[in-house]
Motif scaffolding. Structure first.
Motif, mmCIF file in Angstrom:
data_model
loop_
_atom_site.group_PDB
_atom_site.id
_atom_site.type_symbol
_atom_site.label_atom_id
_atom_site.label_comp_id
_atom_site.label_asym_id
_atom_site.label_seq_id
_atom_site.Cartn_x
_atom_site.Cartn_y
_atom_site.Cartn_z
ATOM 1 N N LEU A 215 47.433 37.427 0.241
ATOM 2 C CA LEU A 215 48.056 36.122 0.042
ATOM 3 C C LEU A 215 49.420 36.303 -0.628
ATOM 4 O O LEU A 215 49.853 35.475 -1.417
ATOM 5 N N ARG A 217 52.708 35.533 -0.801
ATOM 6 C CA ARG A 217 53.582 34.600 -0.099
ATOM 7 C C ARG A 217 54.949 34.519 -0.766
ATOM 8 O O ARG A 217 55.601 33.495 -0.743
ATOM 9 N N PRO A 233 57.453 23.137 -7.591
ATOM 10 C CA PRO A 233 56.310 23.061 -6.666
ATOM 11 C C PRO A 233 55.761 24.429 -6.269
ATOM 12 O O PRO A 233 54.566 24.550 -5.998
ATOM 13 N N PHE A 234 56.605 25.444 -6.267
ATOM 14 C CA PHE A 234 56.080 26.779 -5.946
ATOM 15 C C PHE A 234 55.142 27.268 -7.053
ATOM 16 O O PHE A 234 54.171 27.958 -6.778
ATOM 17 N N ARG A 237 51.436 26.495 -6.889
ATOM 18 C CA ARG A 237 50.598 27.240 -5.950
ATOM 19 C C ARG A 237 50.349 28.671 -6.412
ATOM 20 O O ARG A 237 49.925 29.502 -5.622
ATOM 21 N N TYR A 240 46.244 27.824 -8.198
ATOM 22 C CA TYR A 240 46.073 26.457 -7.704
ATOM 23 C C TYR A 240 44.842 25.777 -8.281
ATOM 24 O O TYR A 240 44.667 24.596 -8.084
ATOM 25 N N CYS A 241 43.998 26.528 -8.961
ATOM 26 C CA CYS A 241 42.839 25.874 -9.580
ATOM 27 C C CYS A 241 43.257 25.133 -10.842
ATOM 28 O O CYS A 241 42.541 24.255 -11.311
ATOM 29 N N VAL A 284 35.679 25.868 -11.512
ATOM 30 C CA VAL A 284 35.696 26.629 -10.261
ATOM 31 C C VAL A 284 35.150 28.024 -10.499
ATOM 32 O O VAL A 284 34.360 28.541 -9.711
ATOM 33 N N PHE A 303 31.649 20.353 -9.040
ATOM 34 C CA PHE A 303 32.676 19.759 -8.192
ATOM 35 C C PHE A 303 32.687 18.252 -8.295
ATOM 36 O O PHE A 303 33.728 17.628 -8.099
ATOM 37 N N GLU A 307 36.136 16.260 -9.343
ATOM 38 C CA GLU A 307 36.683 15.079 -8.666
ATOM 39 C C GLU A 307 37.151 14.039 -9.678
ATOM 40 O O GLU A 307 38.140 13.352 -9.466
ATOM 41 N N TYR A 310 40.439 15.092 -10.846
ATOM 42 C CA TYR A 310 41.407 14.835 -9.764
ATOM 43 C C TYR A 310 41.842 13.377 -9.771
ATOM 44 O O TYR A 310 43.000 13.059 -9.544
ATOM 45 N N ASN A 311 40.881 12.493 -10.000
ATOM 46 C CA ASN A 311 41.222 11.069 -10.034
ATOM 47 C C ASN A 311 42.276 10.788 -11.095
ATOM 48 O O ASN A 311 43.190 10.003 -10.880
ATOM 49 N N ARG A 320 46.423 15.408 -5.932
ATOM 50 C CA ARG A 320 45.156 15.775 -6.549
ATOM 51 C C ARG A 320 45.183 17.181 -7.113
ATOM 52 O O ARG A 320 44.703 17.437 -8.227
ATOM 53 N N LEU A 321 45.694 18.094 -6.327
ATOM 54 C CA LEU A 321 45.537 19.499 -6.681
ATOM 55 C C LEU A 321 46.866 20.092 -7.153
ATOM 56 O O LEU A 321 46.970 20.633 -8.239
ATOM 57 N N THR A 322 47.867 19.986 -6.317
ATOM 58 C CA THR A 322 49.160 20.562 -6.646
ATOM 59 C C THR A 322 50.052 19.427 -7.124
ATOM 60 O O THR A 322 50.645 18.709 -6.335
#
Lengths: 562, 229
Positions: A215, A217, A233-234, A237, A240-241, A284, A303, A307, A310-311, A320-322
């Motif tokens: 991975l 990237r 924003p990079f 990632r 990402y958890c 996680v 999980f 959630e 995330y809310n 939610r995540l990023t």
């Protein structure tokens, strides 16, 4: 930390023949030392053996094509007792080599391989100087300034099964009789992107090696071709958890370079987000670790709780995540009305949920049988490898940057740092469980004394003006235009800054040349040094333990390979 | 073999179950032509007896609906009943590599519950799955592995590319990132987003289900097969 004069005296008397070539200076408050490359091994050995700087945090290369000594190898050392840091830099000409520091720290192995892979710097005496992140057929060295960022090379063959790497264990003539077992990269327990190569004698692992880079990237190259704001924003990632923590670490580095202190409300928001991220990151880790060794229920429990968090993120920013929630100078936005009430409610659910999972796992006989003793590591070994975070604390080292070098008001908060004894998978699990409870305590305290005021510094040189100014008056419009087009320009220099992320020390080493993009941005990912110890941890154990140990290390490929 | 025009007329409940069983056998012979591996046939054959058992069990179960009147007829095309079965029993291989993999876990988690679409049987073996769910950035190091995994899957097989990284490389216009996973495997559904919200993933799955139900031609797949014999 001794003053720099004392350090200078000491080094001049210890290495008199190099007295003229050692330079010590301060860069944004970081002690920096430059020395000729011949001195690097004795100098770092001196630092290590005196017990002053016992942890090797990072090794990286920097490319200066216009200099005679084109590459600079940068070492970051850390003292686990006092929290002091020092940066040592050495120039290396292209095609020349520098002594490897693997005899001093085992953890240097992968860092040096990475510098070789991305810059082509040769390390003399390295046990296995091969590519680590890029594909083995990749031509050239990607982070050199003359390699174009978007030049993709299509490579077609997967790396064959091999154990010639840094595989630990005895290499013997009886290898013929052993069974090779390839785990990953597409394997349920490796979560997509890790590859473990083992030689088995029955159920026992005789020899092992790992392969990473699936991975990769190119975060660091991307940072060099994007403006400081666009890098945010990079950073999401990377791990990402727990994306907000990376935002915070990155923005904090730039803010320190700019020499600004963010408003107290922004600091409090960052603490809340960091602790929420720590909780969901541990979710996680524990959930996946349990699934991998057969306990599926915990995953669904955790999980469901994730959630809920995330809310909260969604209410703050829509993602939610990023989340990309922080900006250089503060936060992207203030919390909406009623958000803190939601947060308080969510914390109650989290506390209850953590207790439920506690009841599911902690005294569970199967869980205990599978995790106890597996992956046990001593404190000395953990420091040798460069462990930080929960895995180091599980091994009995009380090292938490929130305590040792507090930031954002952690010094005023009341929380405990859980420490284990054996460093096995069960201890890591217990440490993580307790950390989540402590994080809830921290957030509750912060909510109670939530400061008012602005959520971002209103400094025109690096913070975008408010929308009403952009559309309402020409100054605002100009300011907005210039910031977007030209970007932020931090002063020339370099800085290393670290925060306590969910996996351990997340460090950013930034070199600025005064332009709108970072000249070099190196991430010190917490799980990179931890994961490189895996072959040694699993050798001699059962093959089933491999999965349990891997899960407990919480290897997130995004920050491992970047 | 073509069964497109063959219609089945099923009358009583008893006959219905018998005929359905026969449809299953026809389906096996249909797949016989499609597939070559004996292994898979064995799996399907054992699957038949399970189907029979299921039908028996359903007869034993308490009836919640009034029995069908004797004179009601049900007609269907063989293709559509096969497609109906396929679309409601997708077995995904979750190829999660990055951030999207975490969102995919959420899709499978309790709140969004992918199981409602018949796709909860997650298989990590390509031999047992028919939907390759690529979630996350595919690097050039990973690309040959994705291709191998796709080649190992048995027909019929579908590919969903989740997230912009898998679709096009996303904002990683970078030296080690594959600029779109469709360079190595034929993609049926692209789900944009970074990462896509779970609702978007469910939408993508439903789109694929519609594609399967309507038997939409897939020229990209034919082209891939021609390019990779």
């Amino acid at each position: 930390m001794k003053t720099m004069e004392v350090l200078k005296e000491e080094l001049y008397s210890r290495f008199p023949e190099f007295a003229s070539s050692i330079q010590i200076f301060s860069n944004f408050g970081d002690v920096t030392l430059t020395c000729p490359k011949e001195l690097i091994l004795p100098l770092l050995g001196h630092f290590k053996n005196r017990g002053r700087f016992d942890l090797l945090m990072d090794i990286c290369g920097v490319d200066y094509p216009e200099r005679a000594q084109r590459f600079e190898v940068v070492y970051h050392l850390f003292s686990s007792k006092s929290g002091d840091r020092i940066r040592v830099k050495c120039g290396v000409e292209e095609g020349k080599s520098i002594k490897s520091v693997t005899p001093l720290w085992k953890g240097a192995n992968w860092f040096e391989r990475e510098a070789y892979d991305l810059y082509g710097i040769q390390f003399e005496g390295h046990p296995n100087l091969t590519r680590i992140l890029c594909h083995h057929q990749f031509v050239g060295h990607a982070l050199r300034k003359d390699y174009p960022a978007d030049k993709v090379q299509l490579c077609t063959s997967p790396l064959p099964f091999h154990l010639n790497g840094n595989g630990s264990g005895e290499s013997g003539e009886d290898e013929e009789s052993l069974v090779p077992l390839n785990i990953g990269p597409s394997h349920p327990a490796t979560h997509g992107t890790l590859r473990i190569l083992t030689l088995l004698d029955g159920e026992r692992v005789k020899k092992a090696d790992v392969e990473i880079g699936y991975l990769h990237r190119c975060f660091e190259k991307m940072a060099e071709v994007h403006s400081y704001t666009q890098v945010i924003p990079f950073t999401d990632r990377l791990n990402y958890c727990s994306a907000p923590m990376n935002n915070i670490g990155y923005c904090r580095t730039i803010e320190r370079m700019l020499g600004v202190e963010i408003p107290s409300r922004a600091q409090a928001m960052r603490v809340i987000l960091a602790e929420l991220s720590r909780i969901i990151d541990h979710f996680v880790c524990i959930g996946a670790n349990a699934v991998d060794i057969g306990a599926l229920t915990g995953f669904f429990y955790l999980f469901e709780l994730r959630e809920r968090v995330y809310n909260l993120f969604e209410k703050l920013c829509g993602a939610r995540l990023t989340v990309s929630l922080t900006r250089i100078g503060g936060m992207a936005a203030d919390a909406p009305e009623g958000w803190f009430d939601d947060l308080t409610q969510t914390l109650k659910h989290l506390r209850k949920g953590i207790d439920e999972v506690d009841r599911l796992l902690t005294k569970n006989k199967i869980w205990m049988e599978r995790t106890q003793i597996a992956g046990a590591i001593s404190a000395e070994q953990a420091i040798q490898w460069g462990y930080t975070g929960p895995c180091l604390r599980a091994a009995g080292v009380n090292l938490d940057l929130r305590r040792l070098k507090p930031y954002y008001g952690y010094e005023t908060l009341d929380f405990e740092v859980p420490v284990g004894t054996t460093g096995d998978v069960y201890d890591r699990y217990l440490v993580r469980m307790e950390e989540m409870r402590q994080s809830i305590r921290i957030i509750e305290q912060v909510i109670k004394q939530m400061p008012g005021g602005d959520y971002i510094l209103r400094d025109k040189s690096f913070v975008l003006p408010e929308k009403k100014d952009v559309y309402g008056n020409i100054e605002g419009l100009m300011n907005h235009f210039m910031l977007v087009v030209k970007g932020i320009h931090p002063p020339v220099g370099e800085i290393y800054d670290a925060t306590e992320a969910a996996n351990g020390e997340l460090g950013f080493y930034l070199v600025s040349d005064g332009s709108g993009c970072p000249y070099r941005l190196k991430v010190r990912p917490p799980c990179f040094p931890i994961f490189q110890s895996l072959p040694e941890c699993i050798t001699g154990g059962l093959v089933a333990d491999v999965i349990a140990i891997l899960g407990s290390m919480n290897v997130i490929a995004g920050e491992l390979d970047r | 073999m073509h069964f497109e025009n063959k219609k089945l007329s099923l009358y009583t409940r008893k006959e219905f179950s018998d005929k359905l069983f026969k449809v299953g056998i026809v389906e096996v012979s249909l797949r016989e032509a499609e597939r070559t591996t004996a292994h898979h046939l064995r799996k399907r054959n054992t699957g038949m007896s399970e189907m029979q058992e299921d039908l028996k069990r359903s007869e034993r179960m308490p009836k919640f609906q009034p029995p069908l009147p004797e004179n009601v007829g049900l007609t269907t095309k063989l293709d559509s009943i096969v497609a109906w079965g396929r679309k409601n029993s997708l077995w995904p291989l979750p190829f999660g590599t990055a951030c999207c993999g975490i969102e995919m876990m959420s899709v499978m988690g309790p709140k969004y519950d992918l199981a409602r679409y018949g796709a909860e049987v997650v298989r990590f073996s390509p031999r047992q799955s028919d939907l390759l769910l690529i979630a996350g950035t595919i690097t050039t190091k990973m690309a040959p592995i994705v291709k191998t995994i796709y080649a190992q899957m048995l027909e019929p097989k579908y590919v969903i590319s989740m997230g912009v990284c898998a679709c096009s490389g996303g904002f990683y216009r970078a030296y080690h990132v594959l600029q779109g996973v469709d360079q190595v495997v034929p993609v049926d559904v692209y789900i944009p987003g970074c990462p896509p919200a779970p609702e978007a993933v469910l939408d993508g799955i439903m789109l694929l289900q519609r594609m399967i139900a309507t038997g939409q031609p897939r020229p990209w797949k034919t082209a891939w097969e021609e390019a990779n014999p």
